[in-house]
Design a protein around this motif. Structure first.
Motif, short mmCIF file in Angstrom:
data_model
loop_
_atom_site.label_atom_id
_atom_site.label_comp_id
_atom_site.label_asym_id
_atom_site.label_seq_id
_atom_site.Cartn_x
_atom_site.Cartn_y
_atom_site.Cartn_z
N ARG A 1 0.88 -1.17 0.00
CA ARG A 1 0.00 0.00 0.00
C ARG A 1 0.91 1.21 0.00
O ARG A 1 1.83 1.31 0.80
CB ARG A 1 -0.91 0.04 1.23
CG ARG A 1 -1.90 -1.11 1.32
CD ARG A 1 -2.94 -1.03 0.21
NE ARG A 1 -3.86 -2.15 0.22
CZ ARG A 1 -3.73 -3.22 -0.56
NH1 ARG A 1 -2.72 -3.33 -1.37
NH2 ARG A 1 -4.62 -4.19 -0.52
N LEU A 2 0.65 2.13 -0.92
CA LEU A 2 1.44 3.36 -1.01
C LEU A 2 0.50 4.53 -0.81
O LEU A 2 -0.55 4.60 -1.45
CB LEU A 2 2.12 3.44 -2.38
CG LEU A 2 3.14 2.34 -2.63
CD1 LEU A 2 2.51 1.21 -3.43
CD2 LEU A 2 4.32 2.88 -3.36
N THR A 3 0.88 5.45 0.05
CA THR A 3 0.05 6.60 0.36
C THR A 3 0.81 7.88 0.03
O THR A 3 2.00 8.00 0.31
CB THR A 3 -0.35 6.59 1.84
OG1 THR A 3 -1.05 5.37 2.11
CG2 THR A 3 -1.24 7.77 2.18
N ALA A 4 0.10 8.82 -0.57
CA ALA A 4 0.65 10.15 -0.83
C ALA A 4 -0.37 11.16 -0.36
O ALA A 4 -1.58 10.90 -0.37
CB ALA A 4 0.95 10.34 -2.32
N SER A 5 0.12 12.31 0.05
CA SER A 5 -0.75 13.40 0.47
C SER A 5 -0.45 14.63 -0.36
O SER A 5 0.69 14.83 -0.80
CB SER A 5 -0.53 13.73 1.95
OG SER A 5 -0.92 12.63 2.75
N SER A 6 -1.47 15.46 -0.55
CA SER A 6 -1.25 16.72 -1.26
C SER A 6 -0.32 17.57 -0.41
O SER A 6 -0.22 17.38 0.80
CB SER A 6 -2.59 17.42 -1.50
OG SER A 6 -3.23 17.69 -0.27
N PRO A 7 0.38 18.52 -1.03
CA PRO A 7 1.35 19.34 -0.28
C PRO A 7 0.76 20.02 0.94
O PRO A 7 1.43 20.15 1.96
CB PRO A 7 1.82 20.36 -1.31
CG PRO A 7 1.63 19.68 -2.63
CD PRO A 7 0.41 18.83 -2.46
N ASP A 8 -0.50 20.43 0.88
CA ASP A 8 -1.12 21.11 2.03
C ASP A 8 -1.87 20.15 2.94
O ASP A 8 -2.49 20.58 3.91
CB ASP A 8 -2.04 22.23 1.55
CG ASP A 8 -3.21 21.71 0.73
OD1 ASP A 8 -3.30 20.48 0.51
OD2 ASP A 8 -4.04 22.54 0.30
N GLY A 9 -1.86 18.85 2.64
CA GLY A 9 -2.50 17.86 3.49
C GLY A 9 -4.01 17.76 3.31
O GLY A 9 -4.66 17.04 4.06
N THR A 10 -4.56 18.41 2.32
CA THR A 10 -6.00 18.38 2.10
C THR A 10 -6.48 17.00 1.64
O THR A 10 -7.55 16.56 2.02
CB THR A 10 -6.39 19.44 1.04
OG1 THR A 10 -5.99 20.71 1.52
CG2 THR A 10 -7.87 19.43 0.77
N VAL A 11 -5.68 16.32 0.82
CA VAL A 11 -6.06 15.04 0.24
C VAL A 11 -4.99 14.01 0.55
O VAL A 11 -3.79 14.30 0.46
CB VAL A 11 -6.22 15.18 -1.29
CG1 VAL A 11 -6.49 13.83 -1.94
CG2 VAL A 11 -7.31 16.16 -1.64
N SER A 12 -5.42 12.80 0.87
CA SER A 12 -4.51 11.68 1.07
C SER A 12 -5.07 10.50 0.28
O SER A 12 -6.25 10.17 0.41
CB SER A 12 -4.41 11.33 2.55
OG SER A 12 -3.56 10.22 2.74
N VAL A 13 -4.22 9.89 -0.57
CA VAL A 13 -4.66 8.78 -1.42
C VAL A 13 -3.75 7.58 -1.18
O VAL A 13 -2.53 7.71 -1.17
CB VAL A 13 -4.61 9.18 -2.92
CG1 VAL A 13 -5.04 8.01 -3.80
CG2 VAL A 13 -5.45 10.40 -3.20
#
Length: 191
Positions: free
Chosen positions: A48-60
């Motif tokens: 499982r790989l998780t990334a977040s938007s630079p401002d932390g608004t979205v995490s996928v």
């Protein structure tokens, strides 16, 4: 040709016990290899790989197949226009997917060592093609947006010309009639 000490088929035929021993070794080696591949597959499926938007608004979070398994929004999403939020989700998803190749390469290295270099190269190249690094610049010539259709010149009286229907694709269904009702379906239409 069964030269002395050549280890060829002739030697095996003269010593059936040696032939059976070699076949057993080959089968055992094949079984060990299959176990290593199965372990690599199981470990890859758990990735499982998780990334977040630079401002932390979205995490996928995505799996090794690139499919999104989790999507988390912060409360800030209520203040973001939908178009911007959609772009943010897609960019974050692509960043998560971009790590797939590296993670799968690590699993293969741990489970398989230097075994089957060609197979590994083909698999990893395929993953790189499916999940490229989103930070790498795309080719400028790779413009996939379609050109808008040219306007149809008006006929006399101001009405636009209607182009003739295109022929049906080979082996495909016949084109629909301009009323939207296919004569073959007309009897089945409850309206």
């Amino acid at each position: 040709m069964t030269g002395a000490g050549g280890g060829g088929l002739g030697d095996l035929m003269s010593d059936p016990d040696e032939a059976i021993r070699r076949m057993d070794e080959w089968a055992a080696g094949f079984a060990r290899k299959a176990e290593r591949y199965a372990a690599a597959q199981e470990e890859t499926e758990r990735l499982r790989l998780t990334a977040s938007s630079p401002d932390g608004t979205v995490s996928v979070t995505v799996g090794a197949d690139g499919v999104v398994s989790d999507l988390v929004f912060s409360s800030r999403t209520r203040t973001i226009p939908p178009e911007e939020l959609a772009r943010m989700v897609l960019a974050t998803m692509r960043r998560a997917q971009a790590g797939i190749t590296e993670q799968v390469a690590e699993v293969m290295s741990e489970q398989l060592g230097d075994e089957d270099e060609e197979t590994r190269t083909v698999l990893l190249d395929s993953l790189r093609g499916r999940f490229p690094d989103p930070e790498e610049p795309q080719d400028e010539d790779d413009d996939t947006s379609p050109e808008p259709p040219a306007p149809t010149p008006p006929l006399s009286g101001g009405a636009a010309a209607t182009p003739p229907p295109s022929p049906p694709p080979a082996g495909g269904p016949p084109p629909r009639r301009p009323g939207g009702v296919d004569p073959e379906e007309q009897d089945n239409n409850p309206w």
